[in-house]
Design an enzyme around this catalytic site. Structure first.
Site, short mmCIF file in Angstrom:
data_model
loop_
_atom_site.label_atom_id
_atom_site.label_comp_id
_atom_site.label_asym_id
_atom_site.label_seq_id
_atom_site.Cartn_x
_atom_site.Cartn_y
_atom_site.Cartn_z
CB SER A 58 -9.33 -32.09 -6.47
OG SER A 58 -7.97 -31.86 -6.74
CE LYS A 61 -8.00 -32.89 -10.73
NZ LYS A 61 -7.57 -32.34 -9.44
CB SER A 113 -7.39 -36.36 -7.97
OG SER A 113 -7.77 -35.03 -7.70
CE LYS A 219 -11.26 -35.57 -8.22
NZ LYS A 219 -10.51 -35.74 -6.94
#
Length: 372
Positions: A58, A61, A113, A219
């Site tokens: 993730s 992102k 997320s 993140k």
């Protein structure tokens, strides 16, 4: 040093003293690959297999978020498709037909997320994840300037051809954190979420935000094939560091490795600024440094700034260690005047000046800071 100029001496030193700051080989982490980068100067302070291609999960992102903010209008209304609502993994529980602003989708994607938010963003821009992936790849190569990554979706679900490196993610994050809207979103710890299908308080999934001094984002990620991935930025004083850890055995270990690297970075290095403005060479010729120049030094190290007759500004650390070199803009006087130069130039002096110019160009290439 008879017969040698100061620049020639710097060349000699550059062959025996590394141009970049060096990390402590005794730093021990469990993540498979990792990096520490000075966010302002771009200097790499530590790396472990930083150019090895890895699955990102993730942290993908980060690219989706910065592309959405820079290439879209955050006030745009996005109508959620049925495909977006069916994306597996972490979600913000969007409903088919729900109208959401682009800004809110970026918030849901970065803070919670939300994979569904990522898909909705991709479809808003290009109609499909596949086409948006082309936009992502164009962005990282043409705008950010990295070349060892390839993305096939906006959220980070596993794909054989979906990969990155610790170095590339650090450079992408360095770029993204210059955007104030992005910076604000990834630094948000809590956010009230009032969607048609879900009302809650989103809590940022980054474990270190609010739990480690100075963390400003950004993140985390996990899928089984990637292990635990984590991208973190943190600042103390004038220094901001970016740490990327990839394929850690657990989220706890990813956080622990990150803290180890941040501790090391802040303990041993700091960022200094050479202010923008006018500078003069030894003959009084005037040059302009258009933007502040950031250099990474060892903690407590003093720096020396020099300008050559060819209009290069050099920043030296202790023991004449070359920290940075950059071409300046020559300021043209309002009234024409003869460029100030030595009254007499012998062939020997001309050869020396040519040699110095060649050295400066070579050193600038090695440091990667020869922008005009």
């Amino acid at each position: 040093m008879k017969g040698f100029s100061k620049i020639a001496f710097l060349l000699f030193l550059s062959l025996s003293i590394p141009l970049s700051v060096e990390a402590n080989d005794k730093v021990e982490i469990q993540s498979e690959t990792a990096i520490i980068m000075d966010s302002k100067s771009g200097k790499v302070l530590y790396e472990k297999k930083a150019h090895q291609q890895m699955y990102p999960a993730s942290i993908t992102k980060i690219i989706t978020g910065i592309v959405a903010l820079e290439q879209g209008n955050i006030s745009d209304i996005v109508t959620v498709s049925s495909e977006a609502t069916r994306v597996i993994g972490t979600r913000v529980y969007l409903l088919e037909g729900e109208d959401v602003t682009l800004e809110k989708l970026v918030q849901g994607m970065m803070i919670n997320s939300g994979n569904d938010a990522g898909t909705a963003i991709a479809e808003h821009f290009d109609g499909s994840e596949e086409k948006f992936s082309n936009r992502m790849n164009d962005f990282i190569t043409e705008v950010v300037g990295v070349k060892n990554s390839n993305f096939t979706n906006p959220h980070g679900l596993f794909g054989e051809e979906h990969y990155t490196t610790a170095y590339d993610m650090a450079k992408i994050t360095q770029y993204a954190m210059k955007n104030e809207a992005f910076r604000e979103i990834v630094g948000t710890k809590f956010l009230e979420w009032n969607g048609e299908g879900w009302e809650t308080t989103l809590i940022n999934h980054h474990r270190l935000l609010g739990n480690y001094e100075g963390v400003t984002g950004v993140k985390n990620g996990y899928v089984s094939m990637s292990g635990h991935t984590l991208v973190t930025s943190a600042e103390r004083g004038d220094t901001e560091l970016i740490v990327v850890t990839l394929n850690a055995p657990s989220a706890k270990i990813a956080s622990r490795d990150t803290m180890t690297l941040l501790d090391y970075g802040f303990e041993h290095f700091e960022t200094k600024t050479v202010d923008s403005g006018n500078y003069y060479d030894s003959f009084g010729n005037e040059y302009k440094l258009a933007e502040d120049l950031f250099v990474t030094t060892h903690k407590g190290e003093t720096i020396e700034v020099n300008v050559s007759v060819y209009g290069y500004i050099t920043v030296l650390g202790e023991n004449n260690r070359l920290l940075s070199i950059k071409a300046l803009q020559r300021k043209v006087p309002e009234k024409p005047q003869v460029m100030l130069e030595p009254k007499q130039e012998t062939k020997s002096k001309e050869a020396t000046n040519f040699f110095e110019h060649s050295i400066l160009t070579w050193l600038g290439g090695k440091l990667g800071v020869m922008e005009k």
